[in-house]
Scaffold this motif. Structure first.
Motif, short mmCIF file in Angstrom:
data_model
loop_
_atom_site.label_atom_id
_atom_site.label_comp_id
_atom_site.label_asym_id
_atom_site.label_seq_id
_atom_site.Cartn_x
_atom_site.Cartn_y
_atom_site.Cartn_z
N CYS A 252 10.66 -5.58 10.15
CA CYS A 252 10.33 -4.81 8.94
C CYS A 252 8.86 -4.43 9.06
CB CYS A 252 10.57 -5.64 7.67
SG CYS A 252 9.55 -7.12 7.57
N ASN A 253 8.44 -3.43 8.30
CA ASN A 253 7.02 -3.09 8.38
C ASN A 253 6.17 -4.11 7.62
OD1 ASN A 253 8.33 -1.84 6.16
ND2 ASN A 253 6.84 -0.19 6.02
N VAL A 254 4.98 -4.35 8.17
CA VAL A 254 4.04 -5.33 7.61
C VAL A 254 2.69 -4.63 7.51
CG1 VAL A 254 2.96 -7.59 7.91
CG2 VAL A 254 5.31 -7.23 8.69
N GLU A 255 2.24 -4.42 6.28
CA GLU A 255 1.00 -3.67 6.07
C GLU A 255 -0.20 -4.59 5.92
OE1 GLU A 255 1.97 -0.90 2.91
OE2 GLU A 255 3.15 0.30 4.32
N ASN A 256 -1.39 -3.98 5.89
CA ASN A 256 -2.64 -4.75 5.83
C ASN A 256 -3.65 -3.95 5.02
OD1 ASN A 256 -5.40 -5.72 6.99
ND2 ASN A 256 -3.90 -7.23 7.63
N TYR B 171 0.83 -1.22 0.00
CA TYR B 171 0.00 0.00 0.00
C TYR B 171 0.86 1.26 0.00
CZ TYR B 171 -3.03 -3.82 0.93
OH TYR B 171 -3.66 -5.03 0.81
N SER B 172 1.86 1.32 0.88
CA SER B 172 2.70 2.53 0.93
C SER B 172 3.87 2.44 -0.04
CB SER B 172 3.26 2.74 2.34
OG SER B 172 4.28 1.79 2.62
N THR B 173 4.28 1.24 -0.38
CA THR B 173 5.54 1.00 -1.12
C THR B 173 6.72 1.72 -0.44
OG1 THR B 173 5.33 2.82 -2.73
CG2 THR B 173 4.28 0.71 -3.31
N PHE B 174 6.69 1.76 0.88
CA PHE B 174 7.76 2.42 1.65
C PHE B 174 8.34 1.39 2.64
CE2 PHE B 174 9.25 5.26 5.17
CZ PHE B 174 10.15 6.03 4.44
N PRO B 175 9.28 0.57 2.16
CA PRO B 175 9.83 -0.45 3.06
C PRO B 175 10.75 0.16 4.11
CG PRO B 175 10.92 -0.56 0.91
CD PRO B 175 9.84 0.48 0.80
N VAL B 176 10.66 -0.38 5.31
CA VAL B 176 11.48 0.08 6.44
C VAL B 176 12.08 -1.16 7.12
CG1 VAL B 176 11.51 1.40 8.60
CG2 VAL B 176 9.87 2.01 6.80
N GLY B 177 13.32 -1.05 7.52
CA GLY B 177 13.96 -2.10 8.30
C GLY B 177 14.47 -1.53 9.60
N THR C 245 14.79 8.99 8.21
CA THR C 245 13.52 9.33 8.87
C THR C 245 13.47 8.74 10.28
OG1 THR C 245 12.48 7.38 7.89
CG2 THR C 245 12.25 9.45 6.69
N PRO C 246 12.96 9.51 11.23
CA PRO C 246 12.88 9.04 12.62
C PRO C 246 11.65 8.16 12.86
CG PRO C 246 12.05 11.27 12.49
CD PRO C 246 12.48 10.90 11.09
N PRO C 247 11.67 7.36 13.93
CA PRO C 247 10.51 6.52 14.27
C PRO C 247 9.26 7.37 14.55
CG PRO C 247 12.41 5.94 15.62
CD PRO C 247 12.77 7.18 14.89
N CYS C 248 8.09 6.83 14.23
CA CYS C 248 6.83 7.52 14.50
C CYS C 248 6.59 7.58 16.01
CB CYS C 248 5.67 6.82 13.80
SG CYS C 248 5.10 5.32 14.62
N GLY C 249 5.63 8.38 16.41
CA GLY C 249 5.34 8.58 17.84
C GLY C 249 4.96 7.29 18.56
N ILE D 54 1.82 -2.35 10.74
CA ILE D 54 2.74 -2.21 11.88
C ILE D 54 4.13 -1.82 11.37
CG2 ILE D 54 3.17 -4.71 11.98
CD1 ILE D 54 3.50 -4.30 15.07
N CYS D 55 4.74 -0.92 12.11
CA CYS D 55 6.05 -0.38 11.72
C CYS D 55 7.17 -1.39 12.02
CB CYS D 55 6.35 0.89 12.50
SG CYS D 55 5.25 2.26 12.16
N ALA D 56 8.26 -1.20 11.31
CA ALA D 56 9.45 -2.05 11.47
C ALA D 56 9.97 -2.04 12.91
CB ALA D 56 10.54 -1.58 10.53
N GLU D 57 9.96 -0.87 13.53
CA GLU D 57 10.51 -0.75 14.89
C GLU D 57 9.71 -1.60 15.89
OE1 GLU D 57 9.77 1.65 12.75
OE2 GLU D 57 10.99 3.43 13.04
N ARG D 58 8.38 -1.55 15.77
CA ARG D 58 7.56 -2.32 16.71
C ARG D 58 7.66 -3.82 16.45
NH1 ARG D 58 2.15 -0.04 16.06
NH2 ARG D 58 3.13 1.28 14.49
N1 THU Z 1 6.86 3.04 8.98
C1 THU Z 1 7.76 2.30 9.69
O1 THU Z 1 7.84 1.07 9.54
N2 THU Z 1 8.57 2.93 10.55
C2 THU Z 1 8.63 4.28 10.70
O2 THU Z 1 9.46 4.76 11.45
C3 THU Z 1 7.71 5.15 9.96
C4 THU Z 1 6.70 4.46 9.13
C5 THU Z 1 6.02 2.35 8.00
C6 THU Z 1 4.56 2.29 8.30
C7 THU Z 1 3.99 2.09 6.91
O3 THU Z 1 4.06 0.72 6.57
C8 THU Z 1 4.94 2.85 6.02
O4 THU Z 1 6.14 3.01 6.76
C9 THU Z 1 4.43 4.22 5.58
O5 THU Z 1 4.06 4.98 6.67
#
Ligand code: THU
Length: 144
Positions: free
Chosen positions: A46-50, A26-32, A88-92, A57-61
């Motif tokens: 890694c982030n896992v979308e739905n 959905y986002s095509t924004f991979p994060v590790g 980019t920094p982790p989300c809140g 869920i974000c990669a950090e969590r």
């Molecule tokens: N995302 C992360 O995995 N970590 C971040 O620090 C910011 C955002 C993910 C969530 C979503 O899958 C995608 O990036 C776009 O927001």
């Protein structure tokens, strides 16, 4: 282990590998993300979308949950890798989850874009005055 002893290259490599497994239709924004644990191991996420977007869920969590599932509860450091033009920094939400298992830790932010400068910040800078479990009345010795 002090801050200078952290092998950021190893953490960035592990986070970059994990990023290649991201599920991001959905986002095509991979994060590790890669956590250095209290025992010195590296645990990744890694982030896992739905299709139900709120369940992404974000990669950090994912990394934090994997750390707990593998029997560890202390984060010494974390590296996060994205493909953004600047790191980019982790989300809140992730900042709060990191604070459950860390006091102040270094957070290293890197990008796969060639020529991008990585930067290191800290949890205390990103989440000052964090809400913590020991502030709950139910906590032994906590407020009532
Ligand atoms: N995302 C992360 O995995 N970590 C971040 O620090 C910011 C955002 C993910 C969530 C979503 O899958 C995608 O990036 C776009 O927001």
């Amino acid at each position: 282990m002090n801050r200078s002893a952290i092998d950021w290259d190893a953490l960035v490599d592990a986070a970059t590998d994990a990023r290649s497994n991201a599920y991001v239709p959905y986002s095509t924004f991979p994060v590790g993300a890669a956590i250095l644990t209290g025992s010195g191991r590296i645990v990744v996420g890694c982030n896992v979308e739905n299709a139900s977007f709120g369940l992404c869920i974000c990669a950090e969590r994912v990394a934090v949950d994997t750390m707990v599932a593998s029997g560890e509860r202390e984060i010494r450091a974390i590296a996060v890798v994205t493909g953004a033009p600047s790191p980019t920094p982790p989300c809140g939400m992730c900042r709060q989850v990191l604070a459950e298992f860390a006091q102040d830790i270094p957070i290293h932010l890197a990008s796969t874009v060639p020529g991008t400068m990585a930067r290191t910040t800290s949890l205390a800078k990103l989440l000052p005055d964090a809400f913590r479990g020991d502030m709950l009345p139910s906590h032994e010795g906590g407020a009532s």
